[in-house]
Design an enzyme around this catalytic site. Sequence first.
Site, PDB file in Angstrom:
ATOM      1  CG  HIS A 272      23.592   1.244  19.040  1.00 47.08           C
ATOM      2  ND1 HIS A 272      24.721   0.531  19.341  1.00 47.08           N
ATOM      3  CD2 HIS A 272      23.553   1.342  17.687  1.00 47.08           C
ATOM      4  CE1 HIS A 272      25.347   0.200  18.205  1.00 47.08           C
ATOM      5  NE2 HIS A 272      24.652   0.667  17.196  1.00 47.08           N
TER       6      HIS A 272
ATOM      7  CB  CYS B 284      27.196  -1.519  13.644  1.00 45.06           C
ATOM      8  SG  CYS B 284      27.181  -0.446  15.098  1.00 45.06           S
TER       9      CYS B 284
ATOM     10  CG  HIS C 270      21.428  -0.836  13.759  1.00 45.76           C
ATOM     11  ND1 HIS C 270      22.168  -1.853  13.197  1.00 45.76           N
ATOM     12  CD2 HIS C 270      22.326  -0.029  14.399  1.00 45.76           C
ATOM     13  CE1 HIS C 270      23.458  -1.671  13.513  1.00 45.76           C
ATOM     14  NE2 HIS C 270      23.576  -0.570  14.230  1.00 45.76           N
ATOM     15  CD  GLU C 271      21.778   3.797  14.719  1.00 43.22           C
ATOM     16  OE1 GLU C 271      22.414   3.962  15.784  1.00 43.22           O
ATOM     17  OE2 GLU C 271      22.302   3.382  13.682  1.00 43.22           O
TER      18      GLU C 271
END
Length: 155
Positions: free
Chosen positions: A138, A92, A134-135
């Site tokens: 966030h 990341c 993954h994003e």
Amino acid sequence: MAIRQIVKLGDDVLRKKSFEVTDFGSKTHQLLGDMYDTLVKADGAGLAAVQVGVLRRMFIVIAGESVKDGVIEFINPEIISSSGEQDGTEGCLSVPNKWGEVKRPYKLTIKFQDRYGKHQKLKAEGFLARAICHEYDHLDGVVYIDKARDIREKQ
Ligand code: CO
């Protein structure tokens, strides 16, 4: 367009929940352009708005093998289904020089809006599905290291 500073782990903003995007005009387009330039400079696979300190539910993910292949823009995304499992290495841009192993679904379907506010739907698998997950995390203040095992530092 401009390169923005990437927020690093330890900054509280990374742990906050991002807010819905309601502006599909020039301000959001400017931000998307800056996120793209920032991702190119960092040579990453994806970037969420919160990583440049903007708490809005949007992120970009590379559309091919590298950022040179362009990016897909996801605004107000919602993963509506997922299946299967894959295990692989993630890093990341907010956690420099570290990598770890994370289990993710192999396939998913995501609905989202594009930069004009138009509703879209995409099916993704493999690397793209991983990058999206993954994003997406966030946007809710989750960083991959929360889920990773075998976290290691690059020499
Ligand atoms: Co990240």
